[in-house]
Write a protein that holds these residues in place. Sequence first.
Motif, short mmCIF file in Angstrom:
data_model
loop_
_atom_site.label_atom_id
_atom_site.label_comp_id
_atom_site.label_asym_id
_atom_site.label_seq_id
_atom_site.Cartn_x
_atom_site.Cartn_y
_atom_site.Cartn_z
N VAL A 98 0.86 -1.19 0.00
CA VAL A 98 0.00 0.00 0.00
C VAL A 98 0.90 1.23 0.00
O VAL A 98 1.84 1.32 0.78
N ASP A 100 0.84 5.33 0.49
CA ASP A 100 0.09 6.48 0.98
C ASP A 100 0.97 7.70 0.69
O ASP A 100 2.08 7.79 1.21
N THR A 101 0.48 8.59 -0.15
CA THR A 101 1.30 9.73 -0.55
C THR A 101 0.46 10.99 -0.70
O THR A 101 -0.73 10.93 -1.01
N ARG A 102 1.12 12.09 -0.47
CA ARG A 102 0.56 13.40 -0.78
C ARG A 102 1.61 14.06 -1.66
O ARG A 102 2.71 14.36 -1.21
N HIS A 121 -3.89 13.51 -2.36
CA HIS A 121 -3.54 12.59 -1.29
C HIS A 121 -4.15 11.24 -1.65
O HIS A 121 -5.37 11.10 -1.69
N LEU A 122 -3.30 10.28 -1.93
CA LEU A 122 -3.75 8.97 -2.37
C LEU A 122 -3.29 7.88 -1.40
O LEU A 122 -2.16 7.90 -0.92
N THR A 123 -4.17 6.95 -1.15
CA THR A 123 -3.82 5.71 -0.47
C THR A 123 -4.30 4.61 -1.38
O THR A 123 -5.51 4.40 -1.55
N TYR A 159 -4.43 3.46 -10.20
CA TYR A 159 -5.29 4.58 -9.84
C TYR A 159 -5.89 5.28 -11.07
O TYR A 159 -7.10 5.42 -11.18
N HIS A 180 4.54 13.82 1.36
CA HIS A 180 4.41 12.69 2.29
C HIS A 180 4.47 11.41 1.48
O HIS A 180 3.88 11.32 0.40
N GLU A 182 4.55 7.04 2.34
CA GLU A 182 4.64 5.93 3.28
C GLU A 182 4.16 4.68 2.59
O GLU A 182 3.13 4.68 1.88
N ASP A 184 3.17 0.50 3.20
CA ASP A 184 2.75 -0.45 4.22
C ASP A 184 2.53 -1.80 3.56
O ASP A 184 2.08 -1.86 2.40
#
Length: 185
Positions: A98, A100-102, A121-123, A159, A180, A182, A184
């Motif tokens: 996964v 998670d970014t902005r 902002h996408l997850t 996406y 940002h 991250e 996971d």
Amino acid sequence: MSMFGDSLDKAVQRAFTRPIPRSAGARMRYLVKQLKSTQAVAELLAISQRQVERYVAGQAKTPRPRLAARLEAEVTHRWQPQIKAKARHNAATTAGIVIDTRARLGYTAPVGTTDQDRVRHLTVALPPQYAARLFDAQEQGAPDSELKEIAAKALKEVYFQDSGRRAGTLEEVRFTDIQHLEFDL
């Protein structure tokens, strides 16, 4: 500092079953056990062999901030290698990863479309093949730009194109101004 590489490492470290040793002495003893000599640890940390021996014996307890940071990084890098390998293998074969970014995301598309870059902002859950590509590139020492390109291709497919169900003429995704990031597992 590598934003993508560090974020991938942190994602894998969340799979640890035990925390790394807390004290400087325990961390030094772990490194000595892994590297088989105090001399090798001293060279790795750029300190004297005698200083390593002091930490191992418990005579020195609180390292300076720079040494503490290097010590933590080296222990974390070597901690639970089988657990890390299993977590990477699981993400690369079945579970995926996964992101998670902005960041500022846009795309190149035919004339007449709304391809303007904008902060999003996408997850997004990425399929296992992209996790495998990211981990393989990271293991081969790929720079952040290459890891970013792999992530951009993944975001394009998952996406923007919704796995081939829309935006078939989309050419390239621009992934810039990352605020940002991250990963996971």
